[in-house]
Design an enzyme around this catalytic site. Sequence first.
Site, mmCIF file in Angstrom:
data_model
loop_
_atom_site.group_PDB
_atom_site.id
_atom_site.type_symbol
_atom_site.label_atom_id
_atom_site.label_comp_id
_atom_site.label_asym_id
_atom_site.label_seq_id
_atom_site.Cartn_x
_atom_site.Cartn_y
_atom_site.Cartn_z
ATOM 1 N N ASN A 91 -14.274 2.556 2.842
ATOM 2 C CA ASN A 91 -12.800 2.582 2.751
ATOM 3 C C ASN A 91 -12.196 3.527 3.792
ATOM 4 O OD1 ASN A 91 -13.239 5.136 1.684
ATOM 5 N ND2 ASN A 91 -11.619 4.929 0.168
ATOM 6 N N LYS B 265 -13.621 -4.161 2.850
ATOM 7 C CA LYS B 265 -14.490 -2.983 2.722
ATOM 8 C C LYS B 265 -15.961 -3.277 3.052
ATOM 9 C CE LYS B 265 -11.597 -0.624 -0.661
ATOM 10 N NZ LYS B 265 -11.527 0.015 -1.983
ATOM 11 N N ALA C 273 -17.895 -5.949 -12.454
ATOM 12 C CA ALA C 273 -19.111 -5.656 -11.692
ATOM 13 C C ALA C 273 -18.948 -6.090 -10.239
ATOM 14 C CB ALA C 273 -20.305 -6.358 -12.334
ATOM 15 N N GLY D 124 -4.582 4.320 -12.067
ATOM 16 C CA GLY D 124 -5.315 4.898 -10.947
ATOM 17 C C GLY D 124 -4.511 5.651 -9.894
ATOM 18 N N SER E 179 0.818 -1.219 0.000
ATOM 19 C CA SER E 179 0.000 0.000 0.000
ATOM 20 C C SER E 179 0.849 1.266 0.000
ATOM 21 C CB SER E 179 -0.917 0.008 1.221
ATOM 22 O OG SER E 179 -1.542 1.272 1.334
ATOM 23 N N ASP F 157 -13.770 6.363 -2.497
ATOM 24 C CA ASP F 157 -13.195 5.854 -3.748
ATOM 25 C C ASP F 157 -13.790 6.533 -4.988
ATOM 26 O OD1 ASP F 157 -11.405 4.004 -2.667
ATOM 27 O OD2 ASP F 157 -12.946 2.462 -2.496
#
Length: 276
Positions: free
Chosen positions: A89, A68, A130, A242, A17, A104
């Site tokens: 989150n 989450k 999805a 991202g 992370s 997010d």
Amino acid sequence: MTAPDRYGVMGYPVAHSRSPVIHRLFALQTEQDMQYDLIQVEPGGLDSAVRQFQRAGGKGLNITTPHKGDAALMADELSDRARVAGAVNTLLIKDDELFGDNTDGAGLVQDLTQNEELELQGANILILGAGGATRGILGPLCAEKPTQIIIANRTLPKAEALVMHFSGEVPVKSCRFQNVPRDVEFDLIVNATSASLQGETPPYPKTAVSDKTVCYDLSYGLAPTPFSSWAARHGAARSLMGWGMLVEQAAESFELWRGVRPDTESVLGQLNLSAS
Ligand code: ATR
């Protein structure tokens, strides 16, 4: 001297992370006396880990995969966007209460509209995948009033369930990868599958990409992701990873915890430098 306020990120695995680096840069920039740690929590262990952190005086947490959904279940109160997403989150710890938020989708929208200057109103958007990631971004994307959002997924019923949950003013439709309509010019394609984590490459719909299409992978890496390479190869106008969403969702969390909005541009620049 008082001890710094404690924050952290809980996930599994969590060692990769970047959140600690980002939050330390935010804290330096805004002169907040805080500490932010990586906390590895095995699947099923979130409840006791959060309670322990809370008892030790912790002030807030980021929650990442695979916790989450569990975080949404254990929060005493949820923001509207976390309730709609069914995922949290960000936890804010206030005395005995846990407030759950989901930053997010806002992070993605902020990156697309502010950093990348993309107009989402009136846009045709295709989302690949999805799962939980898609659920987190759908509400904030719909709020930008695109013309339509099409969700393509390997398992059609999962995309159909999201359509049921999210259809409102903005038409949200579902299909399989091979049935993505060929007569729509997509302004934006978001890859929200976790395929590359398993080293797999789904049949991404190449007819959906044109030189007008911005392709955005929710994943990010030091090297281009498989999806971002694929998008560049197929002539996308821009192929983005991202990183921006990561920094923007972190800024939203930081503001919730500390009441100050950090400047994201400089932090994104520093991250990209350390990534190259
Ligand atoms: P996340 O929280 O990251 O979204 P998830 O809820 O497990 O994780 O969802 C993963 C998504 O990636 C799903 O849409 C999944 O497709 P299925 O619903 O068909 O399982 C998609 N995905 C993962 N591996 C894939 C692959 N090899 N090909 C296509 N789609 C894949």
